[in-house]
Design a protein around this motif. Structure first.
Motif, short mmCIF file in Angstrom:
data_model
loop_
_atom_site.label_atom_id
_atom_site.label_comp_id
_atom_site.label_asym_id
_atom_site.label_seq_id
_atom_site.Cartn_x
_atom_site.Cartn_y
_atom_site.Cartn_z
N HIS A 15 0.81 -1.21 0.00
CA HIS A 15 0.00 0.00 0.00
C HIS A 15 0.85 1.27 0.00
N GLU A 16 1.89 1.27 0.85
CA GLU A 16 2.71 2.48 0.96
C GLU A 16 3.33 2.86 -0.38
N LYS A 17 3.77 1.86 -1.13
CA LYS A 17 4.42 2.15 -2.42
C LYS A 17 3.40 2.58 -3.46
N ILE A 18 2.23 1.97 -3.45
CA ILE A 18 1.19 2.39 -4.39
C ILE A 18 0.74 3.81 -4.06
N GLN A 19 0.63 4.10 -2.76
CA GLN A 19 0.24 5.45 -2.34
C GLN A 19 1.27 6.48 -2.80
N THR A 50 -12.67 -6.50 -9.58
CA THR A 50 -13.38 -7.35 -8.63
C THR A 50 -12.63 -7.51 -7.31
N THR A 51 -11.47 -6.85 -7.21
CA THR A 51 -10.75 -6.94 -5.94
C THR A 51 -11.60 -6.35 -4.82
N ARG A 56 -8.22 -4.38 -0.55
CA ARG A 56 -7.54 -3.92 -1.75
C ARG A 56 -6.03 -3.76 -1.53
N TYR A 57 -5.67 -3.20 -0.39
CA TYR A 57 -4.26 -2.87 -0.19
C TYR A 57 -3.60 -3.80 0.82
N LYS A 58 -2.36 -4.19 0.51
CA LYS A 58 -1.56 -5.01 1.41
C LYS A 58 -0.53 -4.13 2.09
#
Lengths: 132, 76
Positions: A15-19, A50-51, A56-58
């Motif tokens: 999540h942190e990297k996608i953010q 469909t996630t 959604r976020y790991k």
């Protein structure tokens, strides 16, 4: 002087990297830079239509804090960057093949056509390159 | 006469105040102002940086106790 385009290679499902990718992409796009984001490997999973939203976020502690404190959602930031600036997101064609996904499996109104890594790397020679 | 639009972004985290500001910029006329209220100290620095980069004009930045008022004027 025109700014260099920004190329972001997003591979992590964290999540942190996608953010961080979403924040950089959105801010650069609205600051009159062309931004190209190539989404590959596990990073594509949160962008699946469909996630499950709740899953959604790991991530770890910081992911929990981002959600608890209601920080801007990464996918919404990408959408804002597209709407307000010059931002292109391409899914990696290889991961789309492995997952047997097509455009309809991805969140609506976010992605452009699937792209190969060779083309992305070739284009990225002209700009600033960041990997997450 | 220039009009002023107010945005209350108190409680919003970076980069949401900036994104709200930019979205609102698309709705106003050249010469109009936006006053954004923010509790995010980073935005108090980031907004003037964005304004300088894209060629708008900064107005006053005022500390109001637990938040800031940042005024930006649409220049193009």
């Amino acid at each position: 002087m025109e700014s260099q385009p920004l190329y972001i290679l997003l591979c992590s499902e964290q999540h942190e990297k996608i953010q961080m990718a979403a924040m950089m992409a959105a801010v650069a796009a609205v600051s009159e830079r062309k931004v190209y984001v190539f989404v590959s490997m596990g990073a594509i999973i949160p962008f699946g239509k469909t996630t499950d939203l709740a899953d959604r976020y790991k991530g770890g502690v910081f992911s929990d804090l981002l959600i608890e404190k209601k920080a801007p959602d990464a996918i919404e930031l990408f959408k804002q960057g597209k709407r307000l600036g010059d931002l292109t997101l391409n899914p990696c064609s290889m991961v789309m093949d492995i997952l047997a996904w097509d455009d309809g499996d991805l969140i609506d109104d976010l992605f452009d056509e699937p792209l190969g890594l060779t083309k992305f790397l070739s284009d990225a020679e002209t700009g600033q390159f960041i990997t997450l | 006469m220039a009009e002023r639009t107010a945005i209350d972004a108190r409680g919003a985290f970076c980069p949401e105040p900036l994104m709200k500001l930019i979205a609102t910029f698309q709705l106003i006329e050249i010469g109009d102002e936006i006053e954004i209220l923010t509790t995010d100290k980073g935005s108090v620095n980031d907004i003037p940086e964005w304004v300088s980069k894209v060629g708008h004009t900064m107005g006053d930045v005022t500390e109001m106790g637990d938040h800031w008022s940042v005024v930006v004027i649409k220049a193009k």
